[in-house]
Design an enzyme around this catalytic site. Structure first.
Site, mmCIF file in Angstrom:
data_model
loop_
_atom_site.group_PDB
_atom_site.id
_atom_site.type_symbol
_atom_site.label_atom_id
_atom_site.label_comp_id
_atom_site.label_asym_id
_atom_site.label_seq_id
_atom_site.Cartn_x
_atom_site.Cartn_y
_atom_site.Cartn_z
ATOM 1 N N ARG A 1 0.815 -1.219 0.000
ATOM 2 C CA ARG A 1 0.000 0.000 0.000
ATOM 3 C C ARG A 1 0.843 1.261 0.000
ATOM 4 N NH1 ARG A 1 -3.228 -1.138 4.956
ATOM 5 N NH2 ARG A 1 -2.332 -3.211 5.085
ATOM 6 N N GLU B 1 1.382 -4.961 13.493
ATOM 7 C CA GLU B 1 0.210 -5.077 14.377
ATOM 8 C C GLU B 1 -0.362 -6.492 14.360
ATOM 9 O OE1 GLU B 1 -3.272 -2.701 13.479
ATOM 10 O OE2 GLU B 1 -4.069 -2.961 15.494
HETATM 11 O O1 LIG Z 1 3.073 -0.073 11.868
HETATM 12 P P1 LIG Z 1 2.953 -1.569 11.662
HETATM 13 O O2 LIG Z 1 2.385 -2.287 12.856
HETATM 14 O O3 LIG Z 1 4.232 -2.148 11.224
HETATM 15 O O4 LIG Z 1 1.870 -1.804 10.510
HETATM 16 C C1 LIG Z 1 1.783 -1.018 9.341
HETATM 17 C C2 LIG Z 1 2.006 -1.810 8.093
HETATM 18 O O5 LIG Z 1 0.990 -2.806 7.926
HETATM 19 C C3 LIG Z 1 0.401 -2.674 6.631
HETATM 20 O O6 LIG Z 1 1.053 -3.427 5.665
HETATM 21 P P2 LIG Z 1 0.873 -5.006 5.417
HETATM 22 O O7 LIG Z 1 2.067 -5.706 5.995
HETATM 23 O O8 LIG Z 1 -0.472 -5.446 5.906
HETATM 24 O O9 LIG Z 1 1.025 -5.155 3.859
HETATM 25 P P3 LIG Z 1 0.224 -4.594 2.584
HETATM 26 O O10 LIG Z 1 0.559 -3.125 2.462
HETATM 27 O O11 LIG Z 1 0.809 -5.381 1.468
HETATM 28 O O12 LIG Z 1 -1.254 -4.818 2.781
HETATM 29 C C4 LIG Z 1 0.568 -1.196 6.324
HETATM 30 O O13 LIG Z 1 0.467 -0.931 4.934
HETATM 31 C C5 LIG Z 1 1.926 -0.894 6.872
HETATM 32 O O14 LIG Z 1 2.962 -1.238 5.957
HETATM 33 N N1 LIG Z 2 -5.394 -1.722 11.628
HETATM 34 C C1 LIG Z 2 -4.777 -1.718 10.440
HETATM 35 N N2 LIG Z 2 -5.458 -1.398 9.304
HETATM 36 C C2 LIG Z 2 -4.821 -1.390 8.097
HETATM 37 N N3 LIG Z 2 -3.526 -1.666 7.949
HETATM 38 C C3 LIG Z 2 -2.821 -1.967 9.041
HETATM 39 N N4 LIG Z 2 -1.513 -2.288 9.206
HETATM 40 C C4 LIG Z 2 -1.312 -2.517 10.517
HETATM 41 N N5 LIG Z 2 -2.429 -2.365 11.223
HETATM 42 C C5 LIG Z 2 -3.400 -2.019 10.323
#
Ligand SMILES: O=P(O)(O)OC[C@H]1O[C@H](OP(=O)(O)OP(=O)(O)O)[C@H](O)[C@@H]1O
Ligand SMILES: Nc1ncnc2[nH]cnc12
Length: 174
Positions: free
Chosen positions: A60, A97
């Site tokens: 994302r 998270e």
């Molecule tokens: O602050 P944090 O606890 O580290 O979480 C945030 C991360 O989690 C999500 O990515 P995800 O790993 O779900 O991957 P995606 O973007 O491919 O959906 C979001 O886009 C951040 O990169």
């Molecule tokens: N609550 C949340 N929603 C979307 N992206 C996330 N990445 C980590 N936590 C998330």
């Protein structure tokens, strides 16, 4: 801006696992005018900061990261999940998270001493961008700033990033 973003963010309960409220930004992507205004807002809030490269985190973080780099007229560098980058890379494990993961960056992503804007859609625990910052540091980059559409304040991600001493731009807070 905060209200315009919040109006479109979709809350999905218990995704990807029980107890998580997932903040889904896909409805924002369907509003071209808002996307354009988001980029303008980032540029305005980053004014005066010297940025040589935007690093966006898969997946994302690619969406607005590339648009932002284009607007700032600087290169974009992808930080990807393990096993996706084709060339020589360095890697870092981290907790987020809702789990654990590994990210990587190409060894030749930028020149030593470059000022890097780290961009992602959302800051939760900060584990992901902390790991990205470590990778950037290993390649001799300096963190110029961080930018996110959303910050989940109760998870204190901003505190984790304090040691890098860079401005954190958050357009919306929960
Ligand atoms: O602050 P944090 O606890 O580290 O979480 C945030 C991360 O989690 C999500 O990515 P995800 O790993 O779900 O991957 P995606 O973007 O491919 O959906 C979001 O886009 C951040 O990169
Ligand atoms: N609550 C949340 N929603 C979307 N992206 C996330 N990445 C980590 N936590 C998330």
């Amino acid at each position: 801006m905060e209200n315009r973003i919040k109006r479109l963010v979709r809350d999905v309960v218990d995704f990807p696992s029980e107890g998580i409220v997932f903040r889904d930004i896909t409805p924002i992507l369907k509003d071209q005018e808002l996307c354009s205004d988001i980029i303008a807002e980032f540029v305005s809030r980053l004014k005066g900061i010297n940025i040589d490269v935007v690093a966006g985190i898969e997946s994302r973080g690619f969406l607005f990261g590339m648009m932002l780099a284009n607007e700032l007229k600087v290169p974009f560098v992808p930080i990807r999940k393990e096993g996706k980058l084709p060339y020589k890379s360095i890697k870092q494990c981290y907790d987020l998270e809702y789990g654990q993961s590994v990210i990587e960056i190409h060894e030749d992503a930028f020149k030593k001493g470059s000022n890097i804007l780290v961009h992602d859609d959302l800051l939760a625990t900060g584990g992901t961008v902390y790991a990205a910052s470590e990778l950037i540091g290993k390649l001799g980059g300096k963190i110029a700033a961080y930018s996110f559409l959303i910050g989940l304040e109760f998870l204190k991600g901003e505190d984790l990033l304090k040691e890098f001493g860079a401005k954190v731009v958050l357009l919306t807070k929960y």
